[in-house]
Motif scaffolding. Structure first.
Motif, PDB file in Angstrom:
ATOM      1  N   ASP A  37      39.059  47.875  37.400  1.00  0.00           N
ATOM      2  CA  ASP A  37      39.553  49.247  37.549  1.00  0.00           C
ATOM      3  C   ASP A  37      40.184  49.474  38.921  1.00  0.00           C
ATOM      4  N   LEU A  38      39.618  48.862  39.953  1.00  0.00           N
ATOM      5  CA  LEU A  38      40.227  48.967  41.282  1.00  0.00           C
ATOM      6  C   LEU A  38      41.631  48.372  41.265  1.00  0.00           C
ATOM      7  N   ALA A  39      41.789  47.235  40.614  1.00  0.00           N
ATOM      8  CA  ALA A  39      43.083  46.545  40.582  1.00  0.00           C
ATOM      9  C   ALA A  39      44.154  47.361  39.879  1.00  0.00           C
ATOM     10  N   ALA A  40      43.747  48.206  38.923  1.00  0.00           N
ATOM     11  CA  ALA A  40      44.712  49.019  38.189  1.00  0.00           C
ATOM     12  C   ALA A  40      45.330  50.108  39.058  1.00  0.00           C
ATOM     13  N   ARG A  41      44.682  50.412  40.186  1.00  0.00           N
ATOM     14  CA  ARG A  41      45.174  51.476  41.062  1.00  0.00           C
ATOM     15  C   ARG A  41      45.656  50.950  42.407  1.00  0.00           C
ATOM     16  N   ALA A  42      45.016  49.939  42.928  1.00  0.00           N
ATOM     17  CA  ALA A  42      45.300  49.465  44.278  1.00  0.00           C
ATOM     18  C   ALA A  42      46.495  48.514  44.316  1.00  0.00           C
ATOM     19  N   ARG A  43      47.041  48.351  45.495  1.00  0.00           N
ATOM     20  CA  ARG A  43      48.112  47.371  45.703  1.00  0.00           C
ATOM     21  C   ARG A  43      47.556  45.955  45.632  1.00  0.00           C
ATOM     22  N   GLU A  44      46.408  45.769  46.259  1.00  0.00           N
ATOM     23  CA  GLU A  44      45.740  44.476  46.215  1.00  0.00           C
ATOM     24  C   GLU A  44      44.234  44.686  46.347  1.00  0.00           C
ATOM     25  N   VAL A  45      43.493  43.765  45.777  1.00  0.00           N
ATOM     26  CA  VAL A  45      42.038  43.793  45.850  1.00  0.00           C
ATOM     27  C   VAL A  45      41.544  42.407  46.243  1.00  0.00           C
ATOM     28  N   VAL A  46      40.733  42.350  47.271  1.00  0.00           N
ATOM     29  CA  VAL A  46      40.008  41.128  47.605  1.00  0.00           C
ATOM     30  C   VAL A  46      38.562  41.366  47.200  1.00  0.00           C
ATOM     31  N   ALA A  47      38.099  40.612  46.209  1.00  0.00           N
ATOM     32  CA  ALA A  47      36.771  40.811  45.635  1.00  0.00           C
ATOM     33  C   ALA A  47      35.861  39.662  46.064  1.00  0.00           C
ATOM     34  N   VAL A  48      34.740  40.024  46.666  1.00  0.00           N
ATOM     35  CA  VAL A  48      33.851  39.037  47.287  1.00  0.00           C
ATOM     36  C   VAL A  48      32.468  39.097  46.646  1.00  0.00           C
ATOM     37  N   ASP A  49      31.874  37.937  46.423  1.00  0.00           N
ATOM     38  CA  ASP A  49      30.496  37.882  45.939  1.00  0.00           C
ATOM     39  C   ASP A  49      29.904  36.529  46.315  1.00  0.00           C
ATOM     40  N   PRO A  50      28.620  36.492  46.713  1.00  0.00           N
ATOM     41  CA  PRO A  50      28.000  35.210  47.060  1.00  0.00           C
ATOM     42  C   PRO A  50      27.580  34.390  45.846  1.00  0.00           C
ATOM     43  N   ASP A  51      27.571  35.014  44.658  1.00  0.00           N
ATOM     44  CA  ASP A  51      27.123  34.344  43.444  1.00  0.00           C
ATOM     45  C   ASP A  51      28.312  33.668  42.761  1.00  0.00           C
ATOM     46  N   ARG A  52      28.373  32.351  42.811  1.00  0.00           N
ATOM     47  CA  ARG A  52      29.515  31.626  42.258  1.00  0.00           C
ATOM     48  C   ARG A  52      29.591  31.740  40.737  1.00  0.00           C
ATOM     49  N   THR A  53      28.436  31.866  40.083  1.00  0.00           N
ATOM     50  CA  THR A  53      28.436  32.039  38.633  1.00  0.00           C
ATOM     51  C   THR A  53      29.061  33.372  38.254  1.00  0.00           C
ATOM     52  N   ALA A  54      28.701  34.420  38.993  1.00  0.00           N
ATOM     53  CA  ALA A  54      29.298  35.731  38.748  1.00  0.00           C
ATOM     54  C   ALA A  54      30.801  35.705  39.011  1.00  0.00           C
ATOM     55  N   LEU A  55      31.211  34.999  40.047  1.00  0.00           N
ATOM     56  CA  LEU A  55      32.640  34.910  40.355  1.00  0.00           C
ATOM     57  C   LEU A  55      33.410  34.207  39.242  1.00  0.00           C
ATOM     58  N   ARG A  56      32.817  33.179  38.625  1.00  0.00           N
ATOM     59  CA  ARG A  56      33.495  32.512  37.509  1.00  0.00           C
ATOM     60  C   ARG A  56      33.692  33.484  36.355  1.00  0.00           C
ATOM     61  N   ARG A  57      32.680  34.303  36.082  1.00  0.00           N
ATOM     62  CA  ARG A  57      32.839  35.306  35.026  1.00  0.00           C
ATOM     63  C   ARG A  57      33.906  36.326  35.398  1.00  0.00           C
ATOM     64  N   ALA A  58      33.921  36.731  36.658  1.00  0.00           N
ATOM     65  CA  ALA A  58      34.905  37.713  37.107  1.00  0.00           C
ATOM     66  C   ALA A  58      36.323  37.184  36.970  1.00  0.00           C
ATOM     67  N   ARG A  59      36.525  35.946  37.372  1.00  0.00           N
ATOM     68  CA  ARG A  59      37.866  35.355  37.252  1.00  0.00           C
ATOM     69  C   ARG A  59      38.314  35.274  35.803  1.00  0.00           C
ATOM     70  N   ALA A  60      37.350  35.028  34.904  1.00  0.00           N
ATOM     71  CA  ALA A  60      37.685  34.938  33.480  1.00  0.00           C
ATOM     72  C   ALA A  60      37.998  36.301  32.880  1.00  0.00           C
ATOM     73  N   GLN A  61      37.384  37.358  33.422  1.00  0.00           N
ATOM     74  CA  GLN A  61      37.523  38.685  32.831  1.00  0.00           C
ATOM     75  C   GLN A  61      38.621  39.528  33.464  1.00  0.00           C
ATOM     76  N   VAL A  62      39.005  39.206  34.683  1.00  0.00           N
ATOM     77  CA  VAL A  62      40.013  40.013  35.383  1.00  0.00           C
ATOM     78  C   VAL A  62      41.269  39.177  35.567  1.00  0.00           C
TER      79      VAL A  62
END
Length: 225
Positions: A37-62
Protein backbone atom coordinates in the motif's frame (compact mmCIF):
# COMPACT_ATOMS: atom_id res chain seq x y z
CA UNK A 1 -5.27 -15.49 6.81
CA UNK A 2 -6.21 -12.10 5.46
CA UNK A 3 -4.63 -9.20 7.33
CA UNK A 4 -6.20 -5.72 7.39
CA UNK A 5 -8.76 -6.32 4.62
CA UNK A 6 -10.20 -2.82 5.07
CA UNK A 7 -6.79 -1.13 4.62
CA UNK A 8 -6.79 0.71 7.93
CA UNK A 9 -3.01 0.94 8.12
CA UNK A 10 -2.51 2.92 4.93
CA UNK A 11 -5.60 5.07 5.57
CA UNK A 12 -4.25 6.22 8.94
CA UNK A 13 -0.65 6.60 7.81
CA UNK A 14 -1.81 8.79 4.92
CA UNK A 15 -3.85 10.93 7.31
CA UNK A 16 -0.83 11.38 9.54
CA UNK A 17 1.61 12.47 6.83
CA UNK A 18 1.84 13.10 3.11
CA UNK A 19 2.91 10.01 1.16
CA UNK A 20 2.20 11.09 -2.40
CA UNK A 21 5.41 11.09 -4.42
CA UNK A 22 7.53 10.75 -1.29
CA UNK A 23 10.50 8.57 -0.39
CA UNK A 24 9.45 6.16 2.37
CA UNK A 25 11.51 3.93 4.62
CA UNK A 26 9.58 1.03 6.18
CA UNK A 27 11.21 -0.59 9.17
CA UNK A 28 9.89 -4.05 9.94
CA UNK A 29 8.09 -4.73 6.66
CA UNK A 30 7.38 -8.40 7.44
CA UNK A 31 5.68 -10.14 4.54
CA UNK A 32 4.98 -6.86 2.75
CA UNK A 33 1.29 -6.29 3.43
CA UNK A 34 1.77 -2.61 4.33
CA UNK A 35 4.65 -2.21 1.86
CA UNK A 36 2.28 -2.86 -1.01
CA UNK A 37 0.00 0.00 0.00
CA UNK A 38 2.89 2.38 0.68
CA UNK A 39 4.29 1.66 -2.79
CA UNK A 40 0.97 2.58 -4.42
CA UNK A 41 1.31 6.13 -3.10
CA UNK A 42 5.02 6.81 -2.61
CA UNK A 43 7.69 7.58 -5.17
CA UNK A 44 9.92 4.91 -3.69
CA UNK A 45 9.89 2.57 -0.72
CA UNK A 46 12.86 0.96 0.97
CA UNK A 47 11.46 -1.90 3.04
CA UNK A 48 13.68 -3.39 5.74
CA UNK A 49 13.30 -6.48 7.91
CA UNK A 50 15.80 -8.69 9.79
CA UNK A 51 13.78 -11.84 9.01
CA UNK A 52 15.01 -13.25 5.70
CA UNK A 53 12.08 -15.66 5.45
CA UNK A 54 9.63 -12.78 5.76
CA UNK A 55 11.57 -10.83 3.15
CA UNK A 56 11.29 -13.74 0.68
CA UNK A 57 7.53 -13.70 1.15
CA UNK A 58 7.46 -9.93 0.74
CA UNK A 59 9.42 -10.05 -2.50
CA UNK A 60 7.02 -12.68 -3.82
CA UNK A 61 3.92 -10.69 -2.87
CA UNK A 62 4.97 -7.15 -3.78
CA UNK A 63 5.72 -6.72 -7.46
CA UNK A 64 5.95 -2.91 -7.48
CA UNK A 65 9.04 -1.63 -9.25
CA UNK A 66 9.53 1.26 -6.82
CA UNK A 67 10.27 -1.01 -3.84
CA UNK A 68 13.67 -2.14 -2.61
CA UNK A 69 13.84 -4.83 0.06
CA UNK A 70 16.80 -4.97 2.43
CA UNK A 71 17.75 -7.34 5.21
CA UNK A 72 18.56 -5.56 8.46
CA UNK A 73 17.22 -3.13 11.04
CA UNK A 74 17.20 0.62 11.57
CA UNK A 75 20.42 0.59 13.54
CA UNK A 76 22.32 -1.74 11.17
CA UNK A 77 21.39 -0.85 7.59
CA UNK A 78 23.76 1.37 5.63
CA UNK A 79 21.86 3.90 3.51
CA UNK A 80 24.59 6.50 3.32
CA UNK A 81 23.59 9.40 1.12
CA UNK A 82 19.94 8.38 1.03
CA UNK A 83 17.25 10.37 2.84
CA UNK A 84 13.52 9.82 3.31
CA UNK A 85 10.45 11.98 3.71
CA UNK A 86 8.74 9.40 5.92
CA UNK A 87 10.03 6.52 8.03
CA UNK A 88 7.48 3.99 9.27
CA UNK A 89 7.91 1.44 12.06
CA UNK A 90 5.26 -1.12 11.09
CA UNK A 91 4.40 -2.91 14.35
CA UNK A 92 8.13 -3.36 14.80
CA UNK A 93 9.54 -1.01 17.44
CA UNK A 94 8.35 -3.17 20.35
CA UNK A 95 10.25 -6.12 18.82
CA UNK A 96 13.53 -4.22 19.12
CA UNK A 97 15.39 -5.14 22.35
CA UNK A 98 14.64 -2.31 24.81
CA UNK A 99 18.32 -1.26 25.16
CA UNK A 100 18.44 -0.74 21.38
CA UNK A 101 15.13 1.13 20.95
CA UNK A 102 16.64 4.58 21.44
CA UNK A 103 19.36 3.91 18.87
CA UNK A 104 16.82 2.50 16.41
CA UNK A 105 14.61 5.59 16.62
CA UNK A 106 17.57 7.95 16.50
CA UNK A 107 19.01 6.25 13.41
CA UNK A 108 15.65 6.41 11.63
CA UNK A 109 15.34 10.09 12.51
CA UNK A 110 18.82 10.76 11.13
CA UNK A 111 17.74 9.38 7.75
CA UNK A 112 14.85 11.83 7.42
CA UNK A 113 14.94 14.80 5.07
CA UNK A 114 14.26 18.24 6.60
CA UNK A 115 10.61 18.31 7.58
CA UNK A 116 10.35 14.53 7.44
CA UNK A 117 8.03 12.50 9.64
CA UNK A 118 8.60 9.42 11.73
CA UNK A 119 5.51 7.19 12.03
CA UNK A 120 5.37 4.51 14.72
CA UNK A 121 2.49 2.03 14.76
CA UNK A 122 2.33 -0.31 17.73
CA UNK A 123 -0.16 -2.90 18.99
CA UNK A 124 -2.78 -1.68 21.41
CA UNK A 125 -4.19 -3.58 24.37
CA UNK A 126 -7.69 -4.32 23.12
CA UNK A 127 -9.07 -6.81 20.64
CA UNK A 128 -10.14 -10.39 20.19
CA UNK A 129 -6.84 -11.26 18.51
CA UNK A 130 -4.87 -9.90 21.46
CA UNK A 131 -7.19 -11.78 23.84
CA UNK A 132 -6.49 -15.00 21.96
CA UNK A 133 -2.72 -14.42 22.02
CA UNK A 134 -2.71 -13.93 25.76
CA UNK A 135 -5.27 -16.61 26.72
CA UNK A 136 -3.82 -19.36 24.58
CA UNK A 137 -0.15 -18.29 24.55
CA UNK A 138 0.00 -18.06 20.76
CA UNK A 139 1.63 -15.58 18.43
CA UNK A 140 3.41 -12.84 20.36
CA UNK A 141 1.76 -13.61 23.69
CA UNK A 142 1.82 -10.85 26.32
CA UNK A 143 3.75 -7.88 24.88
CA UNK A 144 2.82 -5.38 27.60
CA UNK A 145 6.36 -4.66 28.81
CA UNK A 146 7.76 -4.31 25.29
CA UNK A 147 4.96 -1.96 24.21
CA UNK A 148 5.51 0.21 27.26
CA UNK A 149 9.25 0.37 26.56
CA UNK A 150 8.54 1.47 22.98
CA UNK A 151 6.30 4.31 24.18
CA UNK A 152 8.97 5.49 26.59
CA UNK A 153 11.63 5.40 23.87
CA UNK A 154 9.49 7.59 21.60
CA UNK A 155 9.10 10.17 24.34
CA UNK A 156 12.87 10.23 24.81
CA UNK A 157 13.73 10.97 21.17
CA UNK A 158 15.54 14.30 21.44
CA UNK A 159 14.54 17.09 19.10
CA UNK A 160 11.24 15.50 18.06
CA UNK A 161 7.70 16.30 19.10
CA UNK A 162 5.40 13.35 19.70
CA UNK A 163 1.85 13.65 18.37
CA UNK A 164 -1.24 12.57 20.22
CA UNK A 165 -1.88 8.84 19.86
CA UNK A 166 -4.36 7.81 17.17
CA UNK A 167 -6.07 4.47 17.74
CA UNK A 168 -7.71 2.31 15.12
CA UNK A 169 -8.76 -1.30 14.58
CA UNK A 170 -7.48 -3.83 12.08
CA UNK A 171 -9.26 -7.04 11.13
CA UNK A 172 -7.92 -10.56 10.67
CA UNK A 173 -9.78 -13.21 8.68
CA UNK A 174 -8.96 -16.89 9.33
CA UNK A 175 -10.44 -19.96 7.65
CA UNK A 176 -10.34 -22.08 10.81
CA UNK A 177 -8.15 -22.98 13.79
CA UNK A 178 -5.52 -24.62 11.57
CA UNK A 179 -5.19 -21.37 9.59
CA UNK A 180 -5.03 -19.43 12.86
CA UNK A 181 -2.25 -21.61 14.31
CA UNK A 182 -0.37 -21.63 11.02
CA UNK A 183 -0.02 -17.85 11.22
CA UNK A 184 0.07 -17.50 15.03
CA UNK A 185 1.81 -20.65 16.25
CA UNK A 186 1.81 -21.73 19.88
CA UNK A 187 4.64 -20.26 21.91
CA UNK A 188 4.78 -23.54 23.85
CA UNK A 189 5.15 -25.62 20.72
CA UNK A 190 2.05 -27.62 21.59
CA UNK A 191 0.00 -29.28 18.86
CA UNK A 192 -3.20 -29.87 20.82
CA UNK A 193 -5.75 -30.57 21.98
CA UNK A 194 -7.05 -27.03 21.44
CA UNK A 195 -10.67 -27.45 22.45
CA UNK A 196 -10.85 -24.09 24.24
CA UNK A 197 -9.20 -22.30 21.32
CA UNK A 198 -11.57 -24.00 18.87
CA UNK A 199 -14.54 -22.79 20.90
CA UNK A 200 -13.15 -19.26 21.12
CA UNK A 201 -12.61 -19.04 17.36
CA UNK A 202 -16.03 -20.48 16.55
CA UNK A 203 -17.61 -17.81 18.77
CA UNK A 204 -16.14 -15.28 16.34
CA UNK A 205 -17.08 -17.03 13.12
CA UNK A 206 -18.91 -14.97 10.51
CA UNK A 207 -20.04 -17.22 7.69
CA UNK A 208 -17.07 -18.95 6.08
CA UNK A 209 -14.41 -17.18 8.15
CA UNK A 210 -13.32 -16.37 11.67
CA UNK A 211 -13.07 -12.60 12.17
CA UNK A 212 -10.82 -11.19 14.89
CA UNK A 213 -9.71 -7.62 15.49
CA UNK A 214 -6.85 -5.81 17.17
CA UNK A 215 -6.35 -2.26 18.37
CA UNK A 216 -3.44 -0.33 16.86
CA UNK A 217 -1.83 2.86 18.12
CA UNK A 218 -0.12 5.34 15.84
CA UNK A 219 2.15 8.23 16.75
CA UNK A 220 3.81 10.70 14.40
CA UNK A 221 7.07 12.34 15.43
CA UNK A 222 8.24 15.56 13.81
CA UNK A 223 11.28 17.71 14.42
CA UNK A 224 10.53 20.46 16.93
CA UNK A 225 10.35 21.23 20.61
Amino acid sequence: MQFDPTNQFILHIARGCDLEGKAVLELGCGSGRITRDLAARAREVVAVDPDRTALRRARAQVAAGNVTFLSGSAETIDLTGHSFDVAVFSLSLHHVPPPAMDASLRRAAEMLSPGGRLVVIEPGDQGTLIEAEMRFDVGDGDEGAAKQAAQQAMRRLAGFKLSDTVTFRTLFHFEDSADFLRHLPSRRGATGPWDALERFLEEHREGDRVVLWAERRMNVLAAGK
